[in-house]
Design a protein around this motif. Structure first.
Motif, PDB file in Angstrom:
ATOM      1  N   CYS A  29       0.843  -1.201   0.000  1.00  0.00           N
ATOM      2  CA  CYS A  29       0.000   0.000   0.000  1.00  0.00           C
ATOM      3  C   CYS A  29       0.883   1.258   0.000  1.00  0.00           C
ATOM      4  O   CYS A  29       0.597   2.224  -0.728  1.00  0.00           O
ATOM      5  CB  CYS A  29      -0.931  -0.009   1.211  1.00  0.00           C
TER       6      CYS A  29
ATOM      7  N   MET B 106       0.872   4.213  -2.916  1.00  0.00           N
ATOM      8  CA  MET B 106       0.668   5.619  -2.586  1.00  0.00           C
ATOM      9  C   MET B 106       1.874   6.466  -3.007  1.00  0.00           C
ATOM     10  O   MET B 106       1.744   7.619  -3.431  1.00  0.00           O
ATOM     11  CB  MET B 106       0.421   5.788  -1.072  1.00  0.00           C
TER      12      MET B 106
ATOM     13  N   GLY C 171      -4.637   7.207   2.413  1.00  0.00           N
ATOM     14  CA  GLY C 171      -4.585   5.918   1.723  1.00  0.00           C
ATOM     15  C   GLY C 171      -4.336   4.773   2.687  1.00  0.00           C
ATOM     16  O   GLY C 171      -5.007   3.734   2.646  1.00  0.00           O
TER      17      GLY C 171
ATOM     18  N   LEU D  51      -9.129  10.834  -1.029  1.00  0.00           N
ATOM     19  CA  LEU D  51      -8.451  10.025  -2.045  1.00  0.00           C
ATOM     20  C   LEU D  51      -9.118  10.180  -3.404  1.00  0.00           C
ATOM     21  O   LEU D  51     -10.337  10.325  -3.506  1.00  0.00           O
ATOM     22  CB  LEU D  51      -8.501   8.553  -1.629  1.00  0.00           C
TER      23      LEU D  51
ATOM     24  N   PHE E 108      -7.657   5.537  -7.008  1.00  0.00           N
ATOM     25  CA  PHE E 108      -7.071   4.651  -5.994  1.00  0.00           C
ATOM     26  C   PHE E 108      -7.952   3.424  -5.736  1.00  0.00           C
ATOM     27  O   PHE E 108      -7.475   2.397  -5.247  1.00  0.00           O
ATOM     28  CB  PHE E 108      -6.871   5.436  -4.682  1.00  0.00           C
TER      29      PHE E 108
END
Length: 882
Positions: free
Chosen positions: A766, A770, A788, A848, A852
């Motif tokens: 993750c 990001m 995120g 976000l 995403f």
């Protein structure tokens, strides 16, 4: 002498009153009977109902409140003061100084969230504790403990908590003393008072005034103490003191210390300590890494403090309390009443059930089938003698006595009672295994009639009546008698011998010494047919990993017959005599293969239970008689029934409202289900925290900014806690409840080692998305990066609950309960709302982009597939999951 009423008593501290109470009881022991009745404002016919009402107002309920920890205030303190809340409160104080006192721009948000966490967890814990206590009180009212009292000259049963000073009570074998009493009449009255004095053997009580002035209070032979119990004999007594006014009440604080912790409680403690140790190690490391790499020591301190909050499983007490309370209520629906919540897990852990035969494996409806002479021929004279013995005995009338009286009434023998008068009796006890009455008929002829176990009656008989003649017992006549006994015993009849003699002294008290030179005249045989449900229940228990072992005081022949019909292995039988000859090491080997123990005394039952425990088993013992009290105390979980004698109910951890093994099997399943749901939370917390540790250290080393701010960590923690609130109501896979479950810290550590690093791998994935794909790689874009990880971290921790809760494929092969589904579903929705709307700004994050979403879906699916793969490998290697 001044008796203490409720108001006088409340003026003194309990520990200061022990001396006053002792002096009061001592002075009453020496009072002549007429003065005693006058002082207690009572009579031989008992109190009037009007006097009882007045005394209940004056003295209150007959309950011990001294040393009680089950108050609302104590439950509130328990809810607030636990290791996790203490840590959070310390962190809140530190945060208050760093964010408010020492800051140029005071920020109350982080402190507010921490305090909210403490308040919420404490509130939920307190509410659940209140509910649990209310449920326990409601369930306890379903268990009746009563005493037989004389009021207005009428004998009646009243609840023990309604006993008042001055009440006249009747006592017999199996009864608990509901208060401090002075004995007015006694007959071979033996009392067990080990809880107060430490004496291993029962002591005999008498009604006469003590001769010595200098003996200790507990040596006073005409005084009985609340909490002790009648082992044998009978008595009439007057109540001297109740509740906190009793000798036991004065000792309450010293006698009601904390109990030894169960294996479950020890396991929870060990995991709690492990999680706290992890937190204590990780917080300084994170603080140093962030301080050295980023140079912002104040920010590093706040971040490390927030990490400490995030790693604290503050919902553990709530989840435990909720789950145990839910388990207790569910078990009550199956007519299983849990007296102590901690016993639920032990119930589920049980792998050996030791049980008596009568009423558990049999119908508990004893029928008198035969009354016979020594050749096995029907003889009404034997029934008449048995009837006289059972009718005139004043002790505990058991099922055998009731069966004799019922058959005699059917045969029209009740009129003969008018021709006899009972002048004395020698009550039953478990060492003699017989009881006698001394009768005088209308012609002034005296007769001693005894009934009891065949071997014991033979031992006290010097003559035998055979072919109408009374002759001395020799080998031939003994063989004839034993052949008749054994033939019917093998057919499943419970055989009792009847003996009598006419050479009885004209005066004086009778005792056990008079039970000699008896004439054996015949036998009576009883049938207690096996329950139809017993075989099904034993099979069901065996399928759930519980071995049923029968410990009975009955003869071998009857026990073998009944066990054969209900499915208990009777290929090997050990009698009490066999056990007496065995050393502990020999008996330890024997319990591995023997499922039937016959003709056992109470101490022998206790010893067998202890040997099973030494062999590594978690042992349950089910019994309802006074002879079951020792093994009930020894067992890991004592099980009794609502119709049991007082001492058995008080000793047991679990009370059945229906004496049936099928009821027991339902309770075992609920105990394992309860344990399983608690383990789910603990394994989630342990593995999740371990994974978070790795992720936080990696982020601290490689990122130029904090991966999440304190307020974000705290909010995420709150959401995850809420999602787990449905765990106590979750279902458990059928496979999980198929075998006994005990606490294994090693299993939890293995679980952490397998699943913790998996979550860290996807956390780092993750971070990479990001950083490189979304482009949040600068200080200015850190709010986007933090958002995120906030969304992924929350969703992964919530969704993985469904992966961990079952060893099967979630939702397809195993469905969660609706409460758990909704608690997790709501948190998922909230996480999306926070992450993809302007709500994120309130938590110092940036919303976000929709781009995403596919990446989020991909790493979540990858994570869940990976967990499922690891789960399969783990189950294959260790043959377990939860």
């Amino acid at each position: 002498m001044k008796r203490m009423n409720k108001k006088t008593y409340s003026k003194h501290k309990l520990e200061d009153n022990k001396q006053i109470i002792e002096q009061t009881l001592r002075s009453m022991a020496y009072l002549p009977e007429n003065m005693l009745f006058s002082d207690m404002a009572s009579t031989k016919e008992g109190l009037t109902l009007e006097a009882v009402a007045g005394k209940q107002d004056e003295y209150g309920k007959n309950v011990i409140t001294a040393g009680s920890k089950n108050t609302v205030l104590h439950r509130l303190l328990d809810a607030v003061v636990n290791p996790f809340n203490v840590i959070l409160l310390i962190i809140a104080v530190i945060t208050f100084f760093t964010d408010v006192v020492a800051s140029s721009r005071p920020d109350y948000l982080t402190v507010t969230i921490i305090v909210t966490l403490v308040l919420l967890s404490s509130l939920v814990a307190f509410v659940q504790s209140q509910r649990s206590n209310a449920a326990a009180e409601k369930l306890s009212k379903m268990i009746s403990n009563t005493a037989e009292v004389l009021r207005d000259g009428i004998s009646m049963e009243v609840p023990m908590d309604e006993i008042v000073p001055g009440d006249i009570i009747r006592l017999s074998a199996g009864d608990m003393l509901p208060a401090d009493v002075r004995f007015l009449t006694t007959k071979d009255t033996f009392v067990a008072q080990a809880a107060l004095t430490g004496e291993s053997n029962p002591v005999e009580k008498f009604s006469a005034l003590p001769r010595k002035e200098d003996c200790s209070l507990t040596d006073l032979q005409n005084i009985g103490f609340m909490g002790s119990n009648i082992v044998s004999g009978s008595a009439l007594a007057i109540v001297l003191a109740t509740g906190n006014h009793t000798y036991f009440g004065s000792m309450a604080k010293s006698l009601t210390g904390d109990k030894a912790k169960t294996s479950f409680e020890r396991g929870v403690d060990s995991v709690s300590k492990l999680l706290i140790r992890m937190m204590i190690i990780i917080v300084p490391i994170v603080f140093l890494i962030n301080g050295l790499i980023k140079g912002d020591w104040a920010g590093a301190l706040l971040f490390s403090i927030s990490i400490a909050v995030g790693l604290t499983p503050e919902m553990l007490p709530v989840i435990m309390t909720s789950t145990l309370a839910k388990g207790a209520v569910s078990m009550s629906k199956h007519k299983v009443i849990v007296r102590t919540l901690g016993a639920i897990q032990t119930f589920g852990e049980m792998d050996v059930l030791c049980t008596d035969k009568t009423g558990t494996l049999t119908e508990d409806k004893i029928i008198l089938e035969k009354y016979m002479n020594l050749h096995g021929e029907d003889d009404p004279r034997i029934l008449r003698h048995a009837y006289l013995n059972s009718h005139f005995q004043t002790g505990l009338k058991n099922l055998i006595d009731i069966a004799i009286i019922d058959r005699a009434n059917e045969n029209g023998l009740e009129d003969m009672i008018a021709d006899y008068r009972c002048i004395d009796e020698i009550p039953f006890d478990f060492s003699r295994r017989r009881m006698s009455v001394v009768l005088i008929d209308k012609n002034d002829k005296r007769q001693l009639i005894t009934k009891g176990a065949v071997e014991e009656i033979l031992d006290i008989s010097s003559h035998i009546e055979i072919n109408g003649q009374v002759v001395p017992i020799d080998d031939k006549t003994r063989r004839i008698a034993l052949a008749t006994y054994e033939a019917h015993n093998k057919d499943g009849l419970r055989m009792i011998a009847i003996a009598q003699k006419n050479q009885v002294p004209d005066s004086g008290a009778f005792s056990v010494a008079d039970e000699q030179d008896m004439v054996l005249i015949g036998f009576i045989g009883f049938l207690d047919p096996p329950k139809e449900s017993a075989k099904t229940a034993i099979t069901a228990l065996r399928e759930h990993g519980v071995r049923t072992v029968v410990l009975t005081g009955d003869s071998e022949g009857v026990a073998i017959k009944v066990c054969g019909k209900v499915g208990v292995d009777n290929s090997r039988v050990l009698s009490g005599l066999d056990i007496e000859k065995m050393s502990d090491s020999e008996l330890l080997k024997a319990v591995a293969t023997c499922d039937l123990f016959a003709k056992l005394s109470p101490s022998q039952k206790e010893r067998v239970v202890k040997m099973f425990q030494m062999a590594g088993h978690t042992v349950g013992y089910m019994g309802d008689g006074i002879n079951d009290a020792p093994p009930l105390r020894q067992a890991d979980v004592g099980i009794s029934v609502d119709t049991a004698v007082d001492i058995a109910k008080e000793t047991a951890d679990i009370i059945l409202l229906k004496k049936d093994l099928m009821v027991l099997e339902e309770g075992v399943i609920e105990g394992r289900r309860t344990f399983g749901n608690i383990v789910k939370y603990i394994k989630m917390a342990a593995s999740g925290n371990f994974g978070n540790m790795i992720s936080i250290i990696a982020a601290s080393i490689f990122l130029p900014f904090l991966p999440m701010l304190p307020v974000q960590i705290l909010t995420q923690n709150l959401l995850c806690d809420f999602s787990q609130m449905g765990i106590p109501f979750d279902s458990v896979d059928v496979e999980y409840i198929k075998k006994p479950r005990n606490w294994e810290t090693k299993s939890i550590k293995l679980f952490m080692a397998f699943l913790g690093p998996v979550s860290s791998v996807f956390d780092i994935l993750c971070f990479a998305i990001m950083w490189w794909i979304i482009g949040a790689k600068t200080e200015a874009l850190s709010p986007l990066f933090q958002c995120g990880w906030f969304v992924f971290g929350t969703l992964s921790q919530v969704i993985v609950i469904h992966m961990i809760r079952t060893g099967k494929l979630p939702f397809v092969q195993s469905k969660p309960s609706l409460p758990l589904f909704f608690s997790t579903f709501i948190v998922v929705i909230v996480a999306f709302v926070i992450g993809f709307t302007d709500v994120s700004i309130a938590l110092d994050m940036a919303s976000l982009p929709l781009t995403f979403l596919p990446w989020l879906a991909a790493i979540l699916v990858g994570y869940l597939l990976c967990v499922q793969l690891i789960k399969s490998l783990y189950i294959r290697k260790y043959e377990e999951w939860m």
